[in-house]
Design an enzyme around this catalytic site. Structure first.
Site, PDB file in Angstrom:
ATOM      1  N   ASP A  37      44.639   3.697   9.274  1.00  0.00           N
ATOM      2  CA  ASP A  37      44.938   5.045   9.783  1.00  0.00           C
ATOM      3  C   ASP A  37      46.254   5.070  10.546  1.00  0.00           C
ATOM      4  OD1 ASP A  37      42.576   5.825   8.696  1.00  0.00           O
ATOM      5  OD2 ASP A  37      41.456   5.868  10.575  1.00  0.00           O
ATOM      6  N   LEU A  83      29.580  15.099   8.456  1.00  0.00           N
ATOM      7  CA  LEU A  83      29.759  15.822   9.721  1.00  0.00           C
ATOM      8  C   LEU A  83      31.223  16.049  10.048  1.00  0.00           C
ATOM      9  CD1 LEU A  83      27.106  13.987  11.921  1.00  0.00           C
ATOM     10  CD2 LEU A  83      26.884  16.176  10.762  1.00  0.00           C
ATOM     11  N   LYS A 115      26.095   6.775  16.195  1.00  0.00           N
ATOM     12  CA  LYS A 115      26.491   6.876  14.795  1.00  0.00           C
ATOM     13  C   LYS A 115      26.686   5.471  14.253  1.00  0.00           C
ATOM     14  CE  LYS A 115      29.872   9.340  11.981  1.00  0.00           C
ATOM     15  NZ  LYS A 115      30.355   8.246  11.167  1.00  0.00           N
ATOM     16  N   ARG A 136      24.832   8.678  -1.220  1.00  0.00           N
ATOM     17  CA  ARG A 136      25.251  10.051  -0.959  1.00  0.00           C
ATOM     18  C   ARG A 136      25.987  10.663  -2.152  1.00  0.00           C
ATOM     19  NH1 ARG A 136      27.146  11.954   4.010  1.00  0.00           N
ATOM     20  NH2 ARG A 136      27.895   9.881   4.468  1.00  0.00           N
TER      21      ARG A 136
HETATM   22  S1  IVH Z   1      22.830  12.641  11.284  1.00  0.00           S
HETATM   23  C1  IVH Z   1      23.975  16.472   8.279  1.00  0.00           C
HETATM   24  N1  IVH Z   1      22.814  10.406  12.594  1.00  0.00           N
HETATM   25  O1  IVH Z   1      27.461   9.599   9.545  1.00  0.00           O
HETATM   26  C2  IVH Z   1      24.140  15.021   8.411  1.00  0.00           C
HETATM   27  N2  IVH Z   1      24.225  10.568  10.712  1.00  0.00           N
HETATM   28  O2  IVH Z   1      29.787  11.488   9.396  1.00  0.00           O
HETATM   29  C3  IVH Z   1      23.322  14.539   9.566  1.00  0.00           C
HETATM   30  N3  IVH Z   1      25.495   8.518  10.254  1.00  0.00           N
HETATM   31  O3  IVH Z   1      26.466  11.618   6.886  1.00  0.00           O
HETATM   32  C4  IVH Z   1      23.602  13.127   9.803  1.00  0.00           C
HETATM   33  N4  IVH Z   1      24.673   7.348  11.906  1.00  0.00           N
HETATM   34  O4  IVH Z   1      25.854   9.048   6.864  1.00  0.00           O
HETATM   35  C5  IVH Z   1      23.320  11.081  11.557  1.00  0.00           C
HETATM   36  N5  IVH Z   1      22.655   8.496  13.855  1.00  0.00           N
HETATM   37  C6  IVH Z   1      23.176   9.144  12.817  1.00  0.00           C
HETATM   38  C7  IVH Z   1      24.100   8.559  11.953  1.00  0.00           C
HETATM   39  C8  IVH Z   1      24.632   9.310  10.905  1.00  0.00           C
HETATM   40  C9  IVH Z   1      25.499   7.349  10.882  1.00  0.00           C
HETATM   41  C10 IVH Z   1      26.346   8.861   9.104  1.00  0.00           C
HETATM   42  C11 IVH Z   1      25.670   9.688   8.074  1.00  0.00           C
HETATM   43  C12 IVH Z   1      26.400  11.000   8.100  1.00  0.00           C
HETATM   44  C13 IVH Z   1      27.726  10.572   8.598  1.00  0.00           C
HETATM   45  C14 IVH Z   1      28.459  11.747   9.220  1.00  0.00           C
END
Ligand code: IVH
Length: 686
Positions: A37, A83, A115, A136
């Protein structure tokens, strides 16, 4: 060293394309995302400054593509969204405000979780049995990786309600659990989460590979991603993949009212998820969670690059809708990257309090882990050899949390042909011709010869107390020597700690002289900043430069934070002076010294001069009757003016004394700067 943007852009393009192939084509990048980046941002900057250098093969011109072959394609039951990234408290605040506005007068909680840095995967359980695992993909359609996912040990092939003792967090009876979560064992239950490789497993795997003479893997995420797309499940079973869930989906959304409820169900079903996830009623709670894990993220068993924040209530979540690929009801807060790239402009050597010579790399300022960094200690000559760092090199700077920034490695591919090897001994001789250094056997550090190291302190203190600097009464050469020899002073700040009784232990002092010295020192707790800066003894910073620096930066903190380019804008400060200032502030000993001054309440003050010459810059050439150069400069400054040493575009007057043939006159004329004679000038300063 001058960088040619065209050449640099070409090299960056080639390198980024190579990295991109390693990443997407081979799932084995040789550099981190942060480094990619950082180089990408540099290329983008060059292209925006010089659009004529943009070429079609530039990675900046590429649109994302996640296609791969070999696996059956499967439609997702509902889109697998990603997200929106946010990067600051303000961003989170704006998002909270937006959701507040979109959910007026409805109480809404926020749910936050760590995350995970892996790859997303959806597990489909039919009547409790694992029947499908889907990547995905493009959010609508993913790839069927069921056989590979079946090898992941912490994914149950059959869902079961595990006894509550096994997850002591809950304290519910099995009967109650059955009532709450039993329905998820029947029908279709989809569990979404992230496939990762835990840090300890990754390290162990690499250790084994190293022992077997195989190349190490670059990072856990890419290894996980590469592994899951392996066509041979036997290879997959040998890689320590690990699954952590973040979502539970049923055909009837009403069965799961909140994200927290889904998380509780996951635990009850024996699915691994982060135990840190929590709910908060407002922004400050959310920010507290973000800050807490920013500090502690290195303790987590997996890699993280941020925090996910969602609206807890699932019907509110759904109501907020989706924009593009991202739901309005959630954001990903991204932690500041801990690596960035920059170019080494020079290497300077700083001599610390103990006489140790420390090389410091000075580079173009960059932001790493949220703070601007413009230099980093290279510790010693061996470290320079180990890193093989040369002036002109592009380097990766690493900074984690409160840890001091370090040069991690050189990006060899970007080394310019003219990169200069740093000769430590030669640099010492040029930068400090008056000192002698040695490097004791078995040591890595060059030091000022032992016999002279106390001398350094005596010289420094003598200078600090001298007339042009703090002007401390009775702290002349002999007293300086006596204080240092008596061991009462180990650095400049120590003079503010010595007591009369301690001084009286020294032969040459009696009651009166000791009292006098203590009082004289106490009297100089608040010197002007320019005297203080001059007193610090930064090489090449004389009285005049100190004044010019203070006029520009007004505080010690601002001076410390100034970049090489900002310093060079100051009248009379060229590259050598600027680098010497940077090197001085970069030395940890000096940093500690300044802290000590602060603690001892020694606070230099900034006196804004104002008078009839405020805002006017003067250059004087030739002599003026009745005033020497210093008096002249003082007079101008006392009236609020700035005494410059050379004619510049911002000079307001050139005062010509007896030197009417000066080249300064020619320059002033070419800039259209008013030229005044001695009597006109004297009238101005009356
Ligand atoms: S919630 C609507 N929780 O990060 C999607 N995502 O940049 C809700 N990810 O697509 C996702 N840890 O693949 C959620 N604790 C976490 C996560 C997480 C990693 C990933 C996931 C998501 C991406 C978003």
């Amino acid at each position: 060293m001058l960088i040619q943007p065209k050449k640099r852009a070409k090299e960056l393009r080639q390198l980024l394309n190579k990295y991109s192939y390693e990443y997407h084509g081979m799932d084995n990048p040789s550099i981190s995302d942060a480094v990619y980046d950082s180089l990408f941002a540099e290329l983008k900057q060059i292209e925006s400054d010089h659009p004529e250098f943009i070429s079609s093969d530039s990675p900046t011109q590429r649109v994302g593509n996640e296609l791969s072959g070999g696996f059956k394609k499967i439609n997702h039951s509902s889109r697998m969204l990603s997200l929106n990234d946010v990067f600051s408290r303000q961003d989170v605040e704006a998002w909270v405000k937006r959701t507040d506005k979109l959910l007026p007068s409805i109480k809404h909680e926020f749910f936050a979780d760590i995350k995970m840095d892996g790859l997303a995967c959806a597990l489909v359980f039919q009547d409790g049995l694992l029947v499908q695992a889907i990547t995905r993909g493009d959010s609508y359609i993913g790839e069927d990786v069921t056989e590979n996912v079946r090898t992941i040990k912490n994914i149950p092939l059959k869902l079961e309600l595990i006894t509550p003792q096994k997850h002591s967090l809950r304290g519910l009876s099995l009967q109650r659990e059955k009532m709450l979560y039993g329905k998820f064992l029947a029908g279709r239950t989809e569990i979404r989460g992230e496939i990762v490789i835990l840090k300890k497993d990754f390290a162990e795997l690499n250790k084994k590979r190293l022992a077997a003479g195989e190349p190490e893997f670059a990072n856990p995420r890419n290894l996980a991603a590469g592994t899951i797309r392996q066509l041979d499940p036997r290879i997959v079973s040998q890689r320590p993949l690990h699954f952590r869930a973040y979502d539970l989906i049923r055909d009837d959304p009403d069965e799961i009212s909140t994200n927290m409820f889904a998380y509780e169900a996951l635990l009850a079903l024996g699915i691994t998820r982060n135990l840190q996830a929590s709910i908060f009623s407002d922004l400050s709670g959310v920010m507290g969670f973000i800050d807490e894990w920013d500090k502690k993220r290195h303790e987590l068993p997996f890699n993280t690059d941020g925090i996910v924040v969602k609206v807890n209530n699932r019907s509110q979540f759904a109501k907020l809708g989706v924009v593009g690929k991202q739901p309005r009801a959630a954001v990903a807060y991204k932690y500041a990257p801990e690596q960035a790239t920059t170019i080494v402009r020079d290497i300077v050597i700083s001599i610390g309090r103990t006489g140790a010579a420390t090389p410091v790399a000075v580079f173009d300022p960059i932001v790493v882990a949220g703070t601007t960094v413009k230099h980093a200690s290279l510790h010693n000559a061996d470290e320079i050899t180990r890193l093989d760092i040369r002036i002109g090199d592009t380097v990766i700077i690493f900074k984690a949390g409160d840890i001091i920034p370090q040069v991690q490695t050189v990006v060899m591919e970007l080394r310019p042909a003219k990169a200069k090897v740093f000769d430590f001994k030669k640099a010492l001789a040029t930068q400090y011709p008056e000192l002698e250094f040695n490097r004791p056997d078995g040591e890595v550090v060059y030091r000022v010869n032992d016999t002279t190291s106390d001398l350094l302190l005596k010289l420094a203190l003598g200078h600090f107390a001298s007339k042009g600097a703090l002007d401390i009464d009775t702290l002349g050469e002999k007293n300086v020597i006596a204080l240092v020899d008596a061991g009462l002073v180990k650095d400049l700040a120590d003079i503010y700690t010595i007591t009369k009784d301690q001084i009286l232990q020294i032969d040459r002092f009696a009651e009166v002289s000791a009292n006098k010295l203590v009082a004289a020192i106490a009297d100089k707790r608040n010197p002007t900043i320019e005297r203080f800066v001059y007193g610090l003894g930064i090489r090449h910073v004389g009285v005049q430069t100190a004044i010019d620096l203070v006029n520009n930066f007004e505080s010690l903190d601002k001076l410390r934070d100034a970049t090489i380019d900002e310093l060079r804008l100051v009248d009379g400060v060229g590259e050598i002076v600027a680098e010497s200032i940077i090197a001085w502030f970069a030395d940890p000993d000096n940093e500690a010294l300044l802290e000590k001054f602060k603690k001892l309440d020694v606070k230099p003050v900034y006196e804004k001069k104002s008078g009839k010459l405020t805002g006017q810059n003067f250059v004087v050439t030739g002599s003026i009757v009745g005033m020497n150069r210093d008096e002249l400069a003082d007079r101008i400054r006392m009236l609020g003016g700035i005494f410059q040493t050379a004619v510049a575009r911002d000079t307001n007057y050139l005062v010509v004394g007896d030197n009417t043939g000066s080249s300064k006159i020619k320059k002033a004329k070419s800039y259209g700067i008013p030229i005044i004679n001695e009597s006109e000038f004297k009238k101005m300063i009356e």
